[in-house]
Motif scaffolding. Structure first.
Motif, mmCIF file in Angstrom:
data_model
loop_
_atom_site.group_PDB
_atom_site.id
_atom_site.type_symbol
_atom_site.label_atom_id
_atom_site.label_comp_id
_atom_site.label_asym_id
_atom_site.label_seq_id
_atom_site.Cartn_x
_atom_site.Cartn_y
_atom_site.Cartn_z
ATOM 1 N N ALA A 160 -9.214 7.099 1.486
ATOM 2 C CA ALA A 160 -9.201 6.930 2.935
ATOM 3 C C ALA A 160 -9.502 8.267 3.587
ATOM 4 N N ALA A 161 -10.028 8.209 4.817
ATOM 5 C CA ALA A 161 -10.428 9.439 5.501
ATOM 6 C C ALA A 161 -10.181 9.340 6.996
ATOM 7 N N ARG A 162 -9.982 10.515 7.600
ATOM 8 C CA ARG A 162 -9.877 10.598 9.055
ATOM 9 C C ARG A 162 -10.085 12.072 9.421
ATOM 10 N N PRO A 163 -10.630 12.353 10.583
ATOM 11 C CA PRO A 163 -10.802 13.750 10.987
ATOM 12 C C PRO A 163 -9.471 14.512 10.974
ATOM 13 N N SER A 164 -9.493 15.730 10.461
ATOM 14 C CA SER A 164 -8.271 16.527 10.341
ATOM 15 C C SER A 164 -7.639 16.834 11.687
ATOM 16 N N GLU A 165 -8.420 16.809 12.743
ATOM 17 C CA GLU A 165 -7.836 17.079 14.068
ATOM 18 C C GLU A 165 -6.936 15.942 14.515
ATOM 19 N N ILE A 166 -7.048 14.774 13.862
ATOM 20 C CA ILE A 166 -6.210 13.625 14.202
ATOM 21 C C ILE A 166 -5.042 13.494 13.235
ATOM 22 N N VAL A 167 -5.305 13.711 11.963
ATOM 23 C CA VAL A 167 -4.240 13.600 10.977
ATOM 24 C C VAL A 167 -4.398 14.697 9.939
ATOM 25 N N GLY A 168 -3.301 15.287 9.516
ATOM 26 C CA GLY A 168 -3.339 16.260 8.442
ATOM 27 C C GLY A 168 -3.197 15.564 7.113
ATOM 28 N N ALA A 169 -2.519 16.194 6.181
ATOM 29 C CA ALA A 169 -2.344 15.617 4.853
ATOM 30 C C ALA A 169 -1.193 14.617 4.884
ATOM 31 N N SER A 170 -1.458 13.454 5.461
ATOM 32 C CA SER A 170 -0.434 12.411 5.581
ATOM 33 C C SER A 170 -0.551 11.425 4.429
ATOM 34 N N LEU A 171 0.579 10.913 3.965
ATOM 35 C CA LEU A 171 0.602 9.909 2.909
ATOM 36 C C LEU A 171 0.621 8.482 3.465
ATOM 37 N N ASP A 172 0.544 8.329 4.766
ATOM 38 C CA ASP A 172 0.553 7.012 5.391
ATOM 39 C C ASP A 172 -0.858 6.451 5.444
ATOM 40 N N PRO A 173 -1.140 5.389 4.680
ATOM 41 C CA PRO A 173 -2.508 4.841 4.699
ATOM 42 C C PRO A 173 -2.958 4.416 6.090
ATOM 43 N N ARG A 209 0.856 -1.193 0.000
ATOM 44 C CA ARG A 209 0.000 0.000 0.000
ATOM 45 C C ARG A 209 0.891 1.242 0.000
ATOM 46 N N GLU A 210 0.630 2.122 -0.945
ATOM 47 C CA GLU A 210 1.478 3.297 -1.146
ATOM 48 C C GLU A 210 0.607 4.538 -1.230
ATOM 49 N N GLY A 211 0.848 5.493 -0.302
ATOM 50 C CA GLY A 211 0.130 6.749 -0.365
ATOM 51 C C GLY A 211 0.503 7.508 -1.614
ATOM 52 N N VAL A 212 -0.508 8.103 -2.277
ATOM 53 C CA VAL A 212 -0.288 8.793 -3.547
ATOM 54 C C VAL A 212 -0.484 10.293 -3.385
ATOM 55 N N ALA A 213 -1.612 10.709 -2.828
ATOM 56 C CA ALA A 213 -1.913 12.133 -2.670
ATOM 57 C C ALA A 213 -2.870 12.305 -1.502
ATOM 58 N N ALA A 214 -2.692 13.384 -0.761
ATOM 59 C CA ALA A 214 -3.523 13.648 0.404
ATOM 60 C C ALA A 214 -3.944 15.109 0.426
ATOM 61 N N ILE A 215 -5.075 15.360 1.086
ATOM 62 C CA ILE A 215 -5.574 16.728 1.231
ATOM 63 C C ILE A 215 -6.212 16.844 2.605
ATOM 64 N N ASP A 216 -5.935 17.954 3.310
ATOM 65 C CA ASP A 216 -6.493 18.075 4.653
ATOM 66 C C ASP A 216 -7.706 18.999 4.648
ATOM 67 N N GLY A 217 -8.224 19.287 5.829
ATOM 68 C CA GLY A 217 -9.427 20.086 5.940
ATOM 69 C C GLY A 217 -9.276 21.506 5.419
ATOM 70 N N ASP A 218 -8.047 21.999 5.379
ATOM 71 C CA ASP A 218 -7.777 23.343 4.836
ATOM 72 C C ASP A 218 -7.340 23.300 3.382
ATOM 73 N N ARG A 219 -7.499 22.123 2.759
ATOM 74 C CA ARG A 219 -7.130 21.912 1.355
ATOM 75 C C ARG A 219 -5.633 21.996 1.101
ATOM 76 N N ARG A 220 -4.837 21.783 2.134
ATOM 77 C CA ARG A 220 -3.406 21.642 1.901
ATOM 78 C C ARG A 220 -3.162 20.245 1.355
ATOM 79 N N THR A 221 -2.271 20.135 0.400
ATOM 80 C CA THR A 221 -2.068 18.878 -0.297
ATOM 81 C C THR A 221 -0.643 18.360 -0.136
ATOM 82 N N MET A 222 -0.491 17.065 -0.368
ATOM 83 C CA MET A 222 0.809 16.424 -0.322
ATOM 84 C C MET A 222 0.803 15.314 -1.358
#
Length: 121
Positions: free
Chosen positions: A92-105, A43-56
């Motif tokens: 995948a999803a999780r509340p932004s207060e727990i994780v930001g724009a992380s690539l770790d599944p 499993r490989e993280g590809v792209a992430a976006i947080d609640g403020d639309r910051r991306t990785m």
């Protein structure tokens, strides 16, 4: 609580494009972070976006893939696809207060069912 449903996978030739969608239903008012990851041998993280639309983005897809979201869906626009981009893609999803724009599944506690992407040469 959140529900996720991916769509948009398919088969394409190398150099082509696909757009994946992840419909989410959130039973909370707090913002969520979202991740697109793929499974080939691992499993490989590809792209992430947080609640403020910051991306990785992961290095292999930077400049070719774009993650975005609106009030109902998270998108992954994939351009200049390569054979090595083939795999099952998950949202995948999780509340932004727990994780930001992380690539770790494994930082996300809710995964969708996945959609197959096949890129041929």
């Amino acid at each position: 609580q959140v529900q996720l449903e991916e769509s948009g996978g398919g088969s394409v030739q190398a150099g082509g494009s696909l757009r994946l969608s992840c419909r989410f239903t959130v039973y909370a008012t707090s913002p969520y972070s979202f991740l697109w990851f793929r499974r080939r041998t691992e499993r490989e993280g590809v792209a992430a976006i947080d609640g403020d639309r910051r991306t990785m983005y992961a290095a292999p897809v930077k400049g070719r893939f774009t993650i975005s979201k609106d009030n109902a869906k998270v998108y992954l626009q994939m351009n200049d696809l390569k054979v090595e981009d083939s795999g099952v893609y998950y949202c995948a999803a999780r509340p932004s207060e727990i994780v930001g724009a992380s690539l770790d599944p494994y930082a996300y506690n809710k995964w969708g069912q996945g959609t197959q992407v096949t890129v041929s040469s």
